[in-house]
Design a protein around this motif. Structure first.
Motif, PDB file in Angstrom:
ATOM      1  N   THR A   1       0.821  -1.219   0.000  1.00 26.84           N
ATOM      2  CA  THR A   1       0.000   0.000   0.000  1.00 26.84           C
ATOM      3  C   THR A   1       0.853   1.267   0.000  1.00 26.84           C
TER       4      THR A   1
ATOM      5  N   LYS B   1       4.293   2.556  -5.284  1.00 28.09           N
ATOM      6  CA  LYS B   1       3.682   3.049  -6.511  1.00 28.09           C
ATOM      7  C   LYS B   1       4.515   2.571  -7.688  1.00 28.09           C
ATOM      8  N   VAL B   2       3.946   2.674  -8.869  1.00 29.40           N
ATOM      9  CA  VAL B   2       4.670   2.256 -10.073  1.00 29.40           C
ATOM     10  C   VAL B   2       5.978   3.028 -10.203  1.00 29.40           C
ATOM     11  N   ASP B   3       5.985   4.270  -9.710  1.00 32.88           N
ATOM     12  CA  ASP B   3       7.196   5.101  -9.792  1.00 32.88           C
ATOM     13  C   ASP B   3       8.387   4.459  -9.091  1.00 32.88           C
ATOM     14  N   ASN B   4       8.094   3.667  -8.045  1.00 29.12           N
ATOM     15  CA  ASN B   4       9.182   3.009  -7.324  1.00 29.12           C
ATOM     16  C   ASN B   4       9.964   2.060  -8.221  1.00 29.12           C
TER      17      ASN B   4
ATOM     18  N   ASN C   1      -3.603   0.901  -3.449  1.00 24.08           N
ATOM     19  CA  ASN C   1      -2.979   2.224  -3.507  1.00 24.08           C
ATOM     20  C   ASN C   1      -3.285   2.936  -4.822  1.00 24.08           C
ATOM     21  N   TYR C   2      -3.350   2.154  -5.910  1.00 27.87           N
ATOM     22  CA  TYR C   2      -3.629   2.718  -7.233  1.00 27.87           C
ATOM     23  C   TYR C   2      -5.097   3.066  -7.408  1.00 27.87           C
ATOM     24  N   LYS C   3      -5.959   2.157  -6.985  1.00 25.93           N
ATOM     25  CA  LYS C   3      -7.391   2.312  -7.234  1.00 25.93           C
ATOM     26  C   LYS C   3      -8.073   3.167  -6.167  1.00 25.93           C
TER      27      LYS C   3
ATOM     28  N   LEU D   1      -0.591  -2.802  -3.832  1.00 28.69           N
ATOM     29  CA  LEU D   1      -0.376  -1.894  -4.956  1.00 28.69           C
ATOM     30  C   LEU D   1      -1.698  -1.504  -5.613  1.00 28.69           C
ATOM     31  N   PHE D   2      -2.555  -2.500  -5.782  1.00 24.26           N
ATOM     32  CA  PHE D   2      -3.862  -2.258  -6.405  1.00 24.26           C
ATOM     33  C   PHE D   2      -4.698  -1.305  -5.561  1.00 24.26           C
TER      34      PHE D   2
ATOM     35  N   PRO E   1      -6.538   5.509  -3.590  1.00 26.82           N
ATOM     36  CA  PRO E   1      -5.421   6.190  -2.929  1.00 26.82           C
ATOM     37  C   PRO E   1      -5.777   6.811  -1.575  1.00 26.82           C
TER      38      PRO E   1
END
Length: 318
Positions: free
Chosen positions: A56, A59-62, A184-186, A181-182, A188
């Motif tokens: 959580t 992010k994809v940026d990581n 956190n993305y969906k 991750l999902f 936030p």
């Protein structure tokens, strides 16, 4: 309620010490942790909860950052999966550890970096972005590298199926992280709210794992603990020193060097404990190195963070 969770997070090291003390006097206090819940190892469920919390925060940026800082990430991952496993094997040989403790120590060396490294890096004023990237990448590739390296180091002398370990790591590590991750993305905002609670929940989960393992092996630990504890302290200190040396030779600045060193020394000891229990059921003591390493790395990490922080401040090194 948030205040209680913040207190748990703040005094995490003290709670670990209390857990150890309680376990030594009342070893059955956390006996249930070594059992199953609906057919699944309780330790695996607790570890999954910890890694969901990690997910959580990602992010994809990581993962994109890996391509922006290839040298630093490559050095960090290489030392993680080459130096740490070999260091564990060498220490096991030098101190003539028995079969079970050798397996446990090697697992500590072959698992990815632990999420606690990010916290200690933050406290030490290191490069937090690099730390998060290293933790994320080393964890994602662990289903492939951990079984292979473990097999190479223990050889064919000990029965163990690397394919089954690969599957279990995917279940324990990748699935919870992917779910986090999902979320956190969906969602936030919901993920941001979870950040108020999950660090404390993860802290409690780690303490429960430590209590369960130490309680189940109390008698054996009392007769061998001084040897394995000394080995674990050496493993931690040497990992920190090697991380600093390798980073320095690679031309990194001090902030990046201490980040690599912390990432190298802080292992996902909960995962090593879980893998030991799941894949080496006949070697009960194989779970001990992971539990003891968790206690030591969190205690020593708090001290090192203070030292590094003072050094960076006094020398104004960026």
């Amino acid at each position: 309620m948030k205040r209680i969770f913040k207190l748990i997070e703040k005094y995490y090291v003290i709670i670990i010490i209390l857990t150890v003390v309680i376990t030594l006097f009342y070893p059955n206090s956390f006996k249930w942790v070594m059992g199953n819940i609906y057919g699944t190892n309780t330790i695996n469920l607790l570890l999954g909860l910890i890694l969901f919390g990690m997910g959580t925060t990602l992010k994809v940026d990581n993962f994109v950052n890996v391509f922006k800082r290839p040298k630093e990430v490559l050095v960090g991952i290489s030392t993680q999966y080459i130096i740490m496993p070999l260091l564990a094997l060498c220490l096991a040989k030098i101190f003539s550890l028995n079969e079970a403790l050798t397996v446990g120590l090697i697992l500590v060396g072959t698992v990815p970096g632990g999420t606690a490294s990010d916290v200690i890096t933050f406290l030490a004023k290191g490069d937090l972005a690099l730390s998060v990237s290293l933790t994320a990448v080393s964890t994602i590739i662990s289903p492939l590298l951990t079984p292979i390296i473990t097999l190479l180091l223990i050889g064919n002398n000990i029965a163990f199926n690397p394919i089954e370990m690969f599957i279990s790591i995917v279940q324990i590590v990748i699935v919870p992280i992917a779910l986090g991750l999902f979320i956190n993305y969906k969602f936030p905002k919901f993920a941001e709210e979870l950040k108020e609670y999950l660090p404390a929940v993860s802290s409690i989960a780690i303490c429960l794992i430590i209590g369960g393992v130490l309680g189940a092996n109390k008698d054996a630990i009392m007769t061998t603990s001084w040897i394995i504890l000394m080995v674990i302290i050496l493993q931690y200190i040497l990992a920190m020193i090697i991380g600093l040396i390798v980073s320095y030779l690679s031309g990194m600045k001090f902030k990046q060097a201490i980040t690599i060193a912390i990432e190298l020394a802080f292992q996902n000891s909960g995962l090593s404990t879980s893998l030991a229990k799941t894949h080496f059921p006949n070697l009960a003591l194989a779970t001990v190195p992971g539990a003891l390493y968790s206690v030591w790395q969190n205690f020593a990490g708090a001290v090192l963070a203070f030292i590094f922080k003072r050094y960076v401040k006094d020398n104004e090194i960026e």
